[in-house]
Design an enzyme around this catalytic site. Sequence first.
Site, PDB file in Angstrom:
ATOM      1  N   ASP A   1      81.136  49.755   4.347  1.00  0.00           N
ATOM      2  CA  ASP A   1      82.269  48.978   4.848  1.00  0.00           C
ATOM      3  C   ASP A   1      82.934  48.189   3.735  1.00  0.00           C
ATOM      4  OD1 ASP A   1      81.883  49.854   7.457  1.00  0.00           O
ATOM      5  OD2 ASP A   1      80.527  48.197   7.949  1.00  0.00           O
TER       6      ASP A   1
ATOM      7  N   ARG B   1      73.971  45.156   8.832  1.00  0.00           N
ATOM      8  CA  ARG B   1      74.543  43.815   8.932  1.00  0.00           C
ATOM      9  C   ARG B   1      74.326  43.212  10.312  1.00  0.00           C
ATOM     10  NH1 ARG B   1      80.460  44.694   7.595  1.00  0.00           N
ATOM     11  NH2 ARG B   1      80.589  42.484   8.131  1.00  0.00           N
TER      12      ARG B   1
ATOM     13  N   TYR C   1      68.587  50.019   2.100  1.00  0.00           N
ATOM     14  CA  TYR C   1      69.545  48.932   1.895  1.00  0.00           C
ATOM     15  C   TYR C   1      68.796  47.636   1.609  1.00  0.00           C
ATOM     16  CZ  TYR C   1      73.560  51.544   3.813  1.00  0.00           C
ATOM     17  OH  TYR C   1      74.571  52.457   4.029  1.00  0.00           O
TER      18      TYR C   1
ATOM     19  N   ARG D   1      79.293  56.177   4.489  1.00  0.00           N
ATOM     20  CA  ARG D   1      80.381  55.230   4.300  1.00  0.00           C
ATOM     21  C   ARG D   1      79.814  53.822   4.154  1.00  0.00           C
ATOM     22  NH1 ARG D   1      84.487  56.852   9.141  1.00  0.00           N
ATOM     23  NH2 ARG D   1      82.544  57.266  10.256  1.00  0.00           N
TER      24      ARG D   1
END
Length: 247
Positions: A51, A194, A108, A49
């Site tokens: 965000d 994050r 990422y 997933r």
Amino acid sequence: MRYFLNFSYLGKNYHGWQIQPNATSVQEILQDRVSKILGVTTILTAAGRTDTGVHAKQMTAHFDTEIEIRSDFVYRINAFLPQDIAVQSIKQVKKEAHARFDAIERTYQYFIHYQKNPFLSEVSWYWNYQKLDVNKMNEAAEILYEMTDFTSFAKLHTDNKTNICQVKTAKWIQQNENLIFTICADRFLRNMVRSIVGTLVEVGSGKLSKSDFKEIIVKKDRKFAAASAPAHGLFLLDVKYPDELFI
């Protein structure tokens, strides 16, 4: 037959990947278009997933179908998708292959820019304070290699069975007025990247030391980490799978 679909999207207009009530998601749009192309309701299961507002340069999802996949499938579905979602490829895989559980590595990238730039405002965090100390941020980031329990960077009250991850790469580079953080691991927790970025930025701005950063991880408590970096600077860059899954 089971297929892996590789695609990318700009997250600005979506409330993340996963379908949810009263909000538009990437899964909702892509499932609808695949279903219409194939002429039968089709469910997609993604590698993970993302965000609200997070982007993906390469995401993978699998689906099952008895319908023959035509050679022009990618062309047809891209003509049917909005401009901010694009399919790169479709590949047949073994029937037990799973886009989420068989992924062996995810990467990422997070982007920060110092100079105000209207072309970066939706894909990078504009940092209009003192410049960050990249060397200190990289020294702290190396601590991630030593650790396996990342509870301190995990979103609270999720369905994670474990907060154990193995970080393989974590490095900042500076390119002119831009900073790029690349992090690679076998798996990630929700909001983990994050949260790490937000805490490393505290190191780079002098608010936390390298030892403070390590202590935050050791405490295994999200309240000690810094606020999460804004979603719009984050991209899922790549998801890797064992070669033997593909037909």
